[in-house]
Design a protein around this motif. Structure first.
Motif, PDB file in Angstrom:
ATOM      1  N   GLU A  34     130.646  87.065  21.609  1.00 36.30           N
ATOM      2  CA  GLU A  34     129.186  87.234  21.575  1.00 36.30           C
ATOM      3  C   GLU A  34     128.512  86.097  20.813  1.00 36.30           C
ATOM      4  O   GLU A  34     127.479  85.576  21.242  1.00 36.30           O
ATOM      5  CB  GLU A  34     128.809  88.557  20.919  1.00 36.30           C
ATOM      6  N   LYS A  35     129.099  85.710  19.706  1.00 33.95           N
ATOM      7  CA  LYS A  35     128.534  84.624  18.905  1.00 33.95           C
ATOM      8  C   LYS A  35     128.533  83.318  19.698  1.00 33.95           C
ATOM      9  O   LYS A  35     127.548  82.572  19.694  1.00 33.95           O
ATOM     10  CB  LYS A  35     129.331  84.475  17.610  1.00 33.95           C
ATOM     11  N   GLU A  36     129.620  83.040  20.406  1.00 36.23           N
ATOM     12  CA  GLU A  36     129.706  81.824  21.215  1.00 36.23           C
ATOM     13  C   GLU A  36     128.724  81.868  22.382  1.00 36.23           C
ATOM     14  O   GLU A  36     128.137  80.850  22.745  1.00 36.23           O
ATOM     15  CB  GLU A  36     131.140  81.632  21.716  1.00 36.23           C
ATOM     16  N   ILE A  37     128.542  83.056  22.977  1.00 35.84           N
ATOM     17  CA  ILE A  37     127.583  83.216  24.073  1.00 35.84           C
ATOM     18  C   ILE A  37     126.191  82.793  23.615  1.00 35.84           C
ATOM     19  O   ILE A  37     125.452  82.150  24.352  1.00 35.84           O
ATOM     20  CB  ILE A  37     127.571  84.669  24.589  1.00 35.84           C
ATOM     21  N   GLY A  38     125.849  83.147  22.391  1.00 32.01           N
ATOM     22  CA  GLY A  38     124.527  82.831  21.859  1.00 32.01           C
ATOM     23  C   GLY A  38     124.195  81.352  21.869  1.00 32.01           C
ATOM     24  O   GLY A  38     123.022  80.974  21.859  1.00 32.01           O
ATOM     25  N   LEU A  48     123.452  93.259  26.099  1.00 34.68           N
ATOM     26  CA  LEU A  48     124.642  94.095  26.200  1.00 34.68           C
ATOM     27  C   LEU A  48     124.248  95.373  26.935  1.00 34.68           C
ATOM     28  O   LEU A  48     123.339  96.087  26.506  1.00 34.68           O
ATOM     29  CB  LEU A  48     125.190  94.413  24.809  1.00 34.68           C
ATOM     30  N   ILE A  49     124.904  95.661  28.050  1.00 33.47           N
ATOM     31  CA  ILE A  49     124.563  96.809  28.886  1.00 33.47           C
ATOM     32  C   ILE A  49     125.340  98.047  28.447  1.00 33.47           C
ATOM     33  O   ILE A  49     124.806  99.144  28.413  1.00 33.47           O
ATOM     34  CB  ILE A  49     124.847  96.518  30.383  1.00 33.47           C
ATOM     35  N   GLU A  50     126.616  97.882  28.125  1.00 33.12           N
ATOM     36  CA  GLU A  50     127.459  98.993  27.682  1.00 33.12           C
ATOM     37  C   GLU A  50     127.395  99.139  26.168  1.00 33.12           C
ATOM     38  O   GLU A  50     126.800  98.309  25.484  1.00 33.12           O
ATOM     39  CB  GLU A  50     128.919  98.755  28.113  1.00 33.12           C
ATOM     40  N   ALA A  51     128.041 100.156  25.650  1.00 28.81           N
ATOM     41  CA  ALA A  51     128.069 100.423  24.209  1.00 28.81           C
ATOM     42  C   ALA A  51     128.620  99.228  23.440  1.00 28.81           C
ATOM     43  O   ALA A  51     129.498  98.516  23.931  1.00 28.81           O
ATOM     44  CB  ALA A  51     128.917 101.658  23.927  1.00 28.81           C
ATOM     45  N   ARG A  62     147.949  99.146  29.178  1.00 31.51           N
ATOM     46  CA  ARG A  62     147.602  99.055  27.754  1.00 31.51           C
ATOM     47  C   ARG A  62     146.160  99.520  27.558  1.00 31.51           C
ATOM     48  O   ARG A  62     145.336  99.397  28.453  1.00 31.51           O
ATOM     49  CB  ARG A  62     147.717  97.605  27.268  1.00 31.51           C
ATOM     50  N   LYS A  63     145.878 100.022  26.371  1.00 38.30           N
ATOM     51  CA  LYS A  63     144.511 100.404  26.039  1.00 38.30           C
ATOM     52  C   LYS A  63     143.684  99.139  25.846  1.00 38.30           C
ATOM     53  O   LYS A  63     144.059  98.240  25.100  1.00 38.30           O
ATOM     54  CB  LYS A  63     144.492 101.250  24.770  1.00 38.30           C
ATOM     55  N   ALA A  64     142.571  99.064  26.554  1.00 42.42           N
ATOM     56  CA  ALA A  64     141.697  97.892  26.499  1.00 42.42           C
ATOM     57  C   ALA A  64     140.261  98.352  26.278  1.00 42.42           C
ATOM     58  O   ALA A  64     139.960  99.536  26.347  1.00 42.42           O
ATOM     59  CB  ALA A  64     141.806  97.119  27.813  1.00 42.42           C
ATOM     60  N   LEU A  65     139.396  97.373  26.032  1.00 38.14           N
ATOM     61  CA  LEU A  65     137.968  97.646  25.918  1.00 38.14           C
ATOM     62  C   LEU A  65     137.223  96.814  26.950  1.00 38.14           C
ATOM     63  O   LEU A  65     137.528  95.640  27.147  1.00 38.14           O
ATOM     64  CB  LEU A  65     137.449  97.317  24.510  1.00 38.14           C
ATOM     65  N   ALA A  66     136.247  97.448  27.607  1.00 39.80           N
ATOM     66  CA  ALA A  66     135.435  96.773  28.612  1.00 39.80           C
ATOM     67  C   ALA A  66     134.013  96.632  28.089  1.00 39.80           C
ATOM     68  O   ALA A  66     133.482  97.545  27.448  1.00 39.80           O
ATOM     69  CB  ALA A  66     135.440  97.566  29.914  1.00 39.80           C
ATOM     70  N   TYR A  67     133.421  95.484  28.361  1.00 38.69           N
ATOM     71  CA  TYR A  67     132.050  95.178  27.940  1.00 38.69           C
ATOM     72  C   TYR A  67     131.261  94.737  29.154  1.00 38.69           C
ATOM     73  O   TYR A  67     131.728  93.914  29.939  1.00 38.69           O
ATOM     74  CB  TYR A  67     132.046  94.062  26.895  1.00 38.69           C
ATOM     75  N   ARG A  68     130.079  95.275  29.308  1.00 38.41           N
ATOM     76  CA  ARG A  68     129.188  94.913  30.412  1.00 38.41           C
ATOM     77  C   ARG A  68     127.959  94.258  29.807  1.00 38.41           C
ATOM     78  O   ARG A  68     127.325  94.820  28.902  1.00 38.41           O
ATOM     79  CB  ARG A  68     128.815  96.194  31.167  1.00 38.41           C
ATOM     80  N   TYR A  69     127.643  93.040  30.253  1.00 37.28           N
ATOM     81  CA  TYR A  69     126.486  92.344  29.703  1.00 37.28           C
ATOM     82  C   TYR A  69     125.838  91.454  30.746  1.00 37.28           C
ATOM     83  O   TYR A  69     126.380  91.213  31.817  1.00 37.28           O
ATOM     84  CB  TYR A  69     126.841  91.563  28.437  1.00 37.28           C
ATOM     85  N   TYR A  81     131.210  91.508  33.496  1.00 36.00           N
ATOM     86  CA  TYR A  81     132.041  92.635  33.096  1.00 36.00           C
ATOM     87  C   TYR A  81     133.303  92.020  32.521  1.00 36.00           C
ATOM     88  O   TYR A  81     133.994  91.255  33.201  1.00 36.00           O
ATOM     89  CB  TYR A  81     132.370  93.517  34.301  1.00 36.00           C
ATOM     90  N   GLN A  82     133.584  92.304  31.263  1.00 33.03           N
ATOM     91  CA  GLN A  82     134.724  91.685  30.594  1.00 33.03           C
ATOM     92  C   GLN A  82     135.634  92.772  30.041  1.00 33.03           C
ATOM     93  O   GLN A  82     135.174  93.667  29.334  1.00 33.03           O
ATOM     94  CB  GLN A  82     134.238  90.779  29.465  1.00 33.03           C
ATOM     95  N   VAL A  83     136.923  92.692  30.368  1.00 32.01           N
ATOM     96  CA  VAL A  83     137.929  93.609  29.859  1.00 32.01           C
ATOM     97  C   VAL A  83     138.869  92.802  28.968  1.00 32.01           C
ATOM     98  O   VAL A  83     139.392  91.774  29.386  1.00 32.01           O
ATOM     99  CB  VAL A  83     138.720  94.289  30.992  1.00 32.01           C
TER     100      VAL A  83
END
Length: 121
Positions: A34-38, A48-51, A62-69, A81-83
């Motif tokens: 996120e910092k680099e995106i800035g 950021l669209i998701e939590a 494996r347990k992963a986290l997905a981000y929608r932005y 969409y990033q996993v």
């Protein structure tokens, strides 16, 4: 590491990252992302669209986290969409990029199939 659709420029990439000493988990890795995106987006060009903590999902067993932005770069808006998953000593990031919401929605089922088919050996 990437594939794209020539008709509409939707793309999927899977990139491994060797974590720095200050990156202890997936949440910290995404915070760094996120910092680099800035540094590349227009003013107020990141949404950021998701939590904030990501949405838990399975990636390669494996347990992963997905981000929608959404990003706006040079006046153009892109959907993401990033996993992110940690495996052994690496982080793996699958990123789906679409040039608009319509293309995102059209290709997202294919992206889910890629995620479902992925496995670590």
């Amino acid at each position: 590491f990437a594939a794209y659709c020539g008709q509409d420029m939707a793309s999927v990439s899977i990139v491994p990252y060797m974590p720095d000493g200050d990156i202890a988990n997936v949440q910290a890795f995404f915070a760094k992302t996120e910092k680099e995106i800035g540094t590349i987006v227009d003013e107020n060009g990141y949404e950021l669209i998701e939590a904030e903590s990501g949405v838990e999902c399975d990636f390669g067993g494996r347990k992963a986290l997905a981000y929608r932005y959404r990003l706006t770069i040079n006046g153009r808006t892109y959907e993401y969409y990033q996993v992110i998953v940690a495996y052994k000593t690496m982080f793996y990031s699958l990123t789906f990029t679409a040039p608009n919401q319509t293309v995102y929605n059209e290709h997202f089922p294919e992206v889910q199939k890629i995620i479902d088919a992925f496995e670590f050996r």
